[in-house]
Motif scaffolding. Structure first.
Motif, PDB file in Angstrom:
ATOM      1  N   ALA A   1       0.863  -1.180   0.000  1.00 45.15           N
ATOM      2  CA  ALA A   1       0.000   0.000   0.000  1.00 45.15           C
ATOM      3  C   ALA A   1       0.901   1.232   0.000  1.00 45.15           C
ATOM      4  CB  ALA A   1      -0.923  -0.016   1.214  1.00 45.15           C
ATOM      5  N   SER A   2       0.285   2.413   0.207  1.00 46.76           N
ATOM      6  CA  SER A   2       0.984   3.700   0.126  1.00 46.76           C
ATOM      7  C   SER A   2       1.519   3.972  -1.268  1.00 46.76           C
ATOM      8  CB  SER A   2       2.126   3.789   1.151  1.00 46.76           C
ATOM      9  OG  SER A   2       1.614   3.911   2.451  1.00 46.76           O
ATOM     10  N   THR A   3       1.062   3.222  -2.227  1.00 44.83           N
ATOM     11  CA  THR A   3       1.347   3.421  -3.635  1.00 44.83           C
ATOM     12  C   THR A   3       0.360   2.548  -4.397  1.00 44.83           C
ATOM     13  OG1 THR A   3       3.089   3.448  -5.332  1.00 44.83           O
ATOM     14  CG2 THR A   3       3.087   1.585  -3.786  1.00 44.83           C
ATOM     15  N   THR A   4       0.483   2.524  -5.724  1.00 42.43           N
ATOM     16  CA  THR A   4      -0.354   1.643  -6.539  1.00 42.43           C
ATOM     17  C   THR A   4       0.524   0.944  -7.564  1.00 42.43           C
ATOM     18  OG1 THR A   4      -0.806   3.292  -8.266  1.00 42.43           O
ATOM     19  CG2 THR A   4      -2.279   3.268  -6.331  1.00 42.43           C
ATOM     20  N   GLU A   5      -0.016  -0.089  -8.170  1.00 42.40           N
ATOM     21  CA  GLU A   5       0.730  -0.798  -9.197  1.00 42.40           C
ATOM     22  C   GLU A   5       1.067   0.137 -10.354  1.00 42.40           C
ATOM     23  OE1 GLU A   5       0.503  -5.083 -11.577  1.00 42.40           O
ATOM     24  OE2 GLU A   5      -1.263  -4.283 -10.550  1.00 42.40           O
ATOM     25  N   THR A   6       0.159   1.051 -10.685  1.00 41.97           N
ATOM     26  CA  THR A   6       0.419   2.015 -11.755  1.00 41.97           C
ATOM     27  C   THR A   6       1.597   2.907 -11.412  1.00 41.97           C
ATOM     28  OG1 THR A   6      -1.908   2.039 -12.387  1.00 41.97           O
ATOM     29  CG2 THR A   6      -0.566   3.885 -13.117  1.00 41.97           C
ATOM     30  N   LEU A   7       1.631   3.437 -10.191  1.00 39.23           N
ATOM     31  CA  LEU A   7       2.731   4.298  -9.781  1.00 39.23           C
ATOM     32  C   LEU A   7       4.052   3.544  -9.759  1.00 39.23           C
ATOM     33  CD1 LEU A   7       0.928   6.252  -6.940  1.00 39.23           C
ATOM     34  CD2 LEU A   7       2.025   7.309  -8.925  1.00 39.23           C
ATOM     35  N   VAL A   8       4.030   2.289  -9.338  1.00 35.68           N
ATOM     36  CA  VAL A   8       5.253   1.484  -9.314  1.00 35.68           C
ATOM     37  C   VAL A   8       5.779   1.269 -10.730  1.00 35.68           C
ATOM     38  CG1 VAL A   8       6.215  -0.784  -8.754  1.00 35.68           C
ATOM     39  CG2 VAL A   8       4.648   0.341  -7.154  1.00 35.68           C
TER      40      VAL A   8
ATOM     41  N   GLY B   1      -3.192   9.485  -0.896  1.00 35.17           N
ATOM     42  CA  GLY B   1      -2.510   9.638  -2.174  1.00 35.17           C
ATOM     43  C   GLY B   1      -3.517  10.021  -3.235  1.00 35.17           C
ATOM     44  N   PRO B   2      -3.057  10.362  -4.425  1.00 38.58           N
ATOM     45  CA  PRO B   2      -3.988  10.813  -5.463  1.00 38.58           C
ATOM     46  C   PRO B   2      -4.988   9.746  -5.892  1.00 38.58           C
ATOM     47  CG  PRO B   2      -1.789  10.468  -6.365  1.00 38.58           C
ATOM     48  CD  PRO B   2      -1.657  10.384  -4.880  1.00 38.58           C
ATOM     49  N   THR B   3      -4.600   8.485  -5.824  1.00 36.49           N
ATOM     50  CA  THR B   3      -5.519   7.398  -6.205  1.00 36.49           C
ATOM     51  C   THR B   3      -5.544   6.276  -5.174  1.00 36.49           C
ATOM     52  OG1 THR B   3      -3.762   6.317  -7.490  1.00 36.49           O
ATOM     53  CG2 THR B   3      -5.233   7.831  -8.673  1.00 36.49           C
ATOM     54  N   PHE B   4      -5.024   6.533  -3.986  1.00 38.17           N
ATOM     55  CA  PHE B   4      -4.953   5.479  -2.977  1.00 38.17           C
ATOM     56  C   PHE B   4      -5.032   6.086  -1.590  1.00 38.17           C
ATOM     57  CE2 PHE B   4      -0.562   6.818  -3.671  1.00 38.17           C
ATOM     58  CZ  PHE B   4      -0.110   7.024  -2.372  1.00 38.17           C
ATOM     59  N   ALA B   5      -5.312   5.249  -0.640  1.00 29.81           N
ATOM     60  CA  ALA B   5      -5.227   5.621   0.771  1.00 29.81           C
ATOM     61  C   ALA B   5      -4.900   4.371   1.567  1.00 29.81           C
ATOM     62  CB  ALA B   5      -6.529   6.241   1.273  1.00 29.81           C
ATOM     63  N   LEU B   6      -4.071   4.535   2.573  1.00 27.52           N
ATOM     64  CA  LEU B   6      -3.808   3.489   3.553  1.00 27.52           C
ATOM     65  C   LEU B   6      -4.255   4.057   4.891  1.00 27.52           C
ATOM     66  CD1 LEU B   6      -2.455   0.811   4.545  1.00 27.52           C
ATOM     67  CD2 LEU B   6      -0.332   2.124   4.754  1.00 27.52           C
ATOM     68  N   TYR B   7      -5.111   3.319   5.595  1.00 23.39           N
ATOM     69  CA  TYR B   7      -5.524   3.846   6.890  1.00 23.39           C
ATOM     70  C   TYR B   7      -5.583   2.753   7.939  1.00 23.39           C
ATOM     71  CZ  TYR B   7     -10.451   2.406   5.963  1.00 23.39           C
ATOM     72  OH  TYR B   7     -11.610   1.710   5.691  1.00 23.39           O
TER      73      TYR B   7
ATOM     74  N   VAL C   1      -6.124  -1.001   6.311  1.00 25.36           N
ATOM     75  CA  VAL C   1      -6.999  -1.015   5.141  1.00 25.36           C
ATOM     76  C   VAL C   1      -6.356  -0.225   4.006  1.00 25.36           C
ATOM     77  CG1 VAL C   1      -9.265  -0.382   4.236  1.00 25.36           C
ATOM     78  CG2 VAL C   1      -9.042  -1.164   6.611  1.00 25.36           C
ATOM     79  N   ALA C   2      -6.384  -0.798   2.809  1.00 23.07           N
ATOM     80  CA  ALA C   2      -5.925  -0.100   1.614  1.00 23.07           C
ATOM     81  C   ALA C   2      -7.113   0.175   0.706  1.00 23.07           C
ATOM     82  CB  ALA C   2      -4.882  -0.930   0.867  1.00 23.07           C
ATOM     83  N   LEU C   3      -7.227   1.415   0.255  1.00 20.04           N
ATOM     84  CA  LEU C   3      -8.207   1.816  -0.752  1.00 20.04           C
ATOM     85  C   LEU C   3      -7.496   2.182  -2.036  1.00 20.04           C
ATOM     86  CD1 LEU C   3     -10.466   4.278   1.299  1.00 20.04           C
ATOM     87  CD2 LEU C   3     -10.805   1.821   0.990  1.00 20.04           C
ATOM     88  N   ASP C   4      -8.132   1.925  -3.179  1.00 20.83           N
ATOM     89  CA  ASP C   4      -7.605   2.320  -4.485  1.00 20.83           C
ATOM     90  C   ASP C   4      -8.752   2.820  -5.347  1.00 20.83           C
ATOM     91  OD1 ASP C   4      -5.058   1.557  -3.842  1.00 20.83           O
ATOM     92  OD2 ASP C   4      -4.842   0.062  -5.419  1.00 20.83           O
ATOM     93  N   ARG C   5      -8.390   3.525  -6.406  1.00 19.33           N
ATOM     94  CA  ARG C   5      -9.352   3.807  -7.485  1.00 19.33           C
ATOM     95  C   ARG C   5      -9.255   2.678  -8.503  1.00 19.33           C
ATOM     96  NH1 ARG C   5     -11.215   9.401  -9.129  1.00 19.33           N
ATOM     97  NH2 ARG C   5     -11.202  10.592  -7.191  1.00 19.33           N
ATOM     98  N   PHE C   6     -10.398   2.223  -8.978  1.00 16.17           N
ATOM     99  CA  PHE C   6     -10.442   1.149  -9.957  1.00 16.17           C
ATOM    100  C   PHE C   6     -11.266   1.582 -11.156  1.00 16.17           C
ATOM    101  CE2 PHE C   6      -9.892  -0.860  -5.825  1.00 16.17           C
ATOM    102  CZ  PHE C   6      -8.833  -1.729  -6.064  1.00 16.17           C
ATOM    103  N   ALA C   7     -10.971   0.971 -12.302  1.00 18.22           N
ATOM    104  CA  ALA C   7     -11.822   1.186 -13.472  1.00 18.22           C
ATOM    105  C   ALA C   7     -13.206   0.621 -13.172  1.00 18.22           C
ATOM    106  CB  ALA C   7     -11.216   0.502 -14.693  1.00 18.22           C
ATOM    107  N   PRO C   8     -14.259   1.227 -13.719  1.00 16.11           N
ATOM    108  CA  PRO C   8     -15.612   0.729 -13.457  1.00 16.11           C
ATOM    109  C   PRO C   8     -15.742  -0.766 -13.738  1.00 16.11           C
ATOM    110  CG  PRO C   8     -15.707   2.826 -14.618  1.00 16.11           C
ATOM    111  CD  PRO C   8     -14.261   2.418 -14.600  1.00 16.11           C
TER     112      PRO C   8
END
Length: 468
Positions: free
Chosen positions: A292-299, A363-369, A387-394
Motif C-alpha cells: 500500500a501507500s502506492t499503486t501498481e500504476t505508480l510502481v 494519495g492521489p488514487t490510494f489511501a492506507l488507513y 486497510v488499503a483503498l484504491d481507485r479502480f476502473a468501473p
C-alpha cells in the motif's frame, strides 16, 4: 495529575509529558465507554459494504454494538444492536465467511449480510429497517403497555463522508462535518468516496488501543523501527495539532522544506544522486513490504523513469514526470485522477489523524488507513485494522472481506509487522515501576501529544503538562 500553573501552548510546541494511566488502567478503560466512545463520531465502515436496501453491517466498540442498515437507496440508518425485550444482540458476529459465531478471539469485530427484517433469535421479536417492531409474540400479554417507543430499536446518529459511514451514540452530538474539520476540507480533494477496498485485514493485539494507534501517528520511529527505509530519504517530520485531529509531513531539520508534494507527502521524491533510480526503488519497496501507500500504476511508471528521462534530471522534474506518466497510464485503463493540486497534496501532508482512533495516509488514487478499538474494556488488548483503498476502473473493483490475521508477525506485511513488533513490548514497559511518564518529541510527535490532550478533554484526567 494536578493541573499545571503554566498554560501549555495551543500548538503543543514545548516539551510536555503525560502519565501512563490511559494505557494501563482498567478503571480508565471502563470509563472510556461512557466518557469517550459514547460521545465522539467514529468511522464504522464503508458505504460500499451496504450497496442495496437491506444490506447491513455491525460496528462493535467496547461493550456497544451498532447495527447499520441501508433502509433505501438514499438512506442509511443505525441502531443499537440490542433487542428491547430482554437485551439480546439481534445480530451476532458472522461476517467474513458465513460460518456463524466466530471464535472468542475474533468475536468482537463485525457482522454483515442482507435482510429486510431483523428477528431476535431468542423470542422472535422482529424489527424492520426503520427500527419498528413488526412482530411481538403474544403482545396482548403486556396489557397495552408496549408502546412504539418502548419496542422500537434505539436509534444512533449516522452520516457519511469520504465514502465512510460514521456513527455517534450521543443524540445531542453536533454534525459530522463540524466534528471532522479541518481534516475534511484538507482531504475532500482526494475524493475518497470514489475509492474502494483493495485489502482489509485485522487482528487482536496484546496492547492498549492507543499504543497500536500511536505506532502510526508519527514518522519519528522510522530510523529505529524501519531502518531499511532510511536509504530512500530522511524521515524527519513536522507535526501539527488541528483541533482534536492532526497531520504531519516530511521536513528538514532546519524546517526549510519547500512545502511541495514532492517534499512532504507519502509519494515524495526519494533521496539519492539519481532521483530516477531512487524513486523507482522506493516505490518497489513500498509495494513489496507494505502492499500500500502506492499503486501498481505508480510502481510501473517509476520503473520507466530511467528510460524516459536523461541522467541528471532535477528531482522535482523527475517527480513531476513520474506523476503525470502514472496519471496518463491510469486514464488509459479507465481510472480518472481527482483534480487535486500540488498545494492541496502538500497541505494534506504525509498522514492525518481523526480523533480518536483513525490515521490516514492519502494519495492521489490510494489511501492506507489504520483504525483501532478497545477489546471490550480490557486495557491490555485491542482490535487493530489496516486497510488499503484504491481507485479502480468501473467494474474492476475487487470483492473483499475482512481477513483476520493472528498476532504472528509473519502473516502481516513486513513494514506493518515491524510496527506491530513494538506494541506488546511497549504495553509491558508502560507498566514498569521505572517508567516515569511519556516524553513525546515536541516537534515530530505532536499528534501523539494532541491525542492525549483530546482524551483529557473527554476523560477529565491525564492531560499533558510542561516538562520541568
Amino acid at each position: 495529575m494536578n493541573k499545571p500553573e503554566k498554560i501549555i501552548a495551543e500548538d503543543l510546541s514545548e516539551p510536555l509529558t503525560f502519565p501512563a494511566e490511559a494505557y494501563t488502567s482498567r478503571a480508565y478503560a471502563e470509563a472510556e465507554g461512557d466518557r469517550l466512545w459514547s460521545k465522539v463520531w467514529q468511522q464504522a465502515g464503508r458505504v460500499e459494504e451496504i450497496p442495496e436496501p437491506g444490506n447491513y453491517i455491525t460496528y462493535n466498540i467496547g461493550h456497544d454494538s451498532i447495527l447499520i442498515v441501508r433502509a433505501d437507496k438514499e438512506t442509511i440508518k443505525a441502531y443499537h444492536n440490542v433487542c428491547p425485550h430482554r437485551g439480546r444482540r439481534l445480530v451476532g458476529n458472522n461476517c467474513g465467511g458465513g460460518h456463524g459465531l466466530l471464535p472468542q478471539s475474533k468475536g468482537e469485530h463485525s457482522a454483515c449480510g442482507r435482510q429486510g427484517a431483523f428477528a431476535c433469535p431468542y423470542h422472535a421479536w422482529t424489527f424492520n429497517v426503520d427500527g419498528k417492531a413488526t412482530h411481538i409474540l403474544d403482545k396482548e400479554d403486556w396489557q397495552g403497555t408496549l408502546t412504539e417507543e418502548r419496542t422500537s430499536l434505539t436509534p444512533v446518529q449516522v452520516d457519511t463522508w469520504g465514502g465512510w459511514i460514521w456513527i455517534n451514540m450521543d443524540p445531542a452530538a453536533g454534525p459530522l462535518r463540524d466534528y471532522l474539520e479541518p481534516i475534511a476540507s484538507l482531504l475532500d480533494p482526494f475524493e475518497f468516496d470514489q475509492m474502494r477496498y483493495r485489502f482489509r485485514v485485522w487482528g487482536v493485539f496484546d496492547c492498549n488501543w492507543k499504543v497500536a494507534l500511536e505506532a502510526f501517528l508519527e514518522p519519528y520511529h522510522v530510523a529505529g523501527t524501519h531502518p531499511q527505509l532510511t536509504k530512500y530519504g530522511d524521515f524527519y517530520a513536522w507535526s501539527k495539532a488541528l483541533g482534536l485531529h492532526g497531520n504531519d509531513g516530511f521536513d528538514t531539520k532546519d524546517h526549510a522544506a519547500d512545502g511541495s508534494a514532492a517534499e512532504t507527502t507519502v509519494h515524495r521524491a526519494a533521496k539519492g544522486e539519481d532521483a530516477r533510480v531512487s524513486i523507482a526503488r522506493m516505490q518497489q519497496e513500498f509495494w513489496d513490504t507494505i502492499g500500500a501507500s502506492t499503486t501498481e500504476t505508480l510502481v510501473k511508471a517509476a520503473q520507466r523513469l530511467v528510460d524516459e528521462l536523461p541522467e541528471g534530471t532535477a528531482p522535482h522534474e523527475v517527480h513531476r514526470h513520474w506523476i503525470e506518466s502514472a496519471k496518463a497510464d491510469d486514464a488509459m485503463r479507465g481510472v480518472q485522477w481527482p483534480a487535486i493540486t500540488d498545494a492541496q497534496m502538500a497541505a494534506a501532508g504525509l498522514a492525518l489523524s481523526i480523533f480518536p482512533n483513525m490515521n490516514i495516509l492519502p494519495g492521489p488514487t490510494f489511501a492506507l488507513y489504520y483504525r483501532v478499538r478497545p477489546y471490550g474494556s480490557d486495557p491490555d488488548r485491542c482490535i487493530y485494522e489496516a486497510v488499503a483503498l484504491d481507485r479502480f476502473a468501473p467494474g474492476e473493483e475487487p470483492k473483499t472481506e475482512w481477513t483476520f490475521l493472528e498476532q504472528d508477525l509473519s502473516q502481516w506485511p513486513h513494514v506493518i509487522a515491524q510496527d506491530i513488533s513494538n506494541m506488546v513490548e511497549m504495553q509491558r514497559g508502560l507498566k514498569s515501576r521505572g517508567f516515569r511518564g511519556n516524553l513525546p518529541n515536541p516537534w515530530q510527535e505532536r499528534k501523539v501529544t494532541n491525542l492525549h490532550r483530546g482524551l483529557a478533554r473527554f476523560m477529565g484526567t491525564g492531560a499533558p503538562v510542561p516538562l520541568d
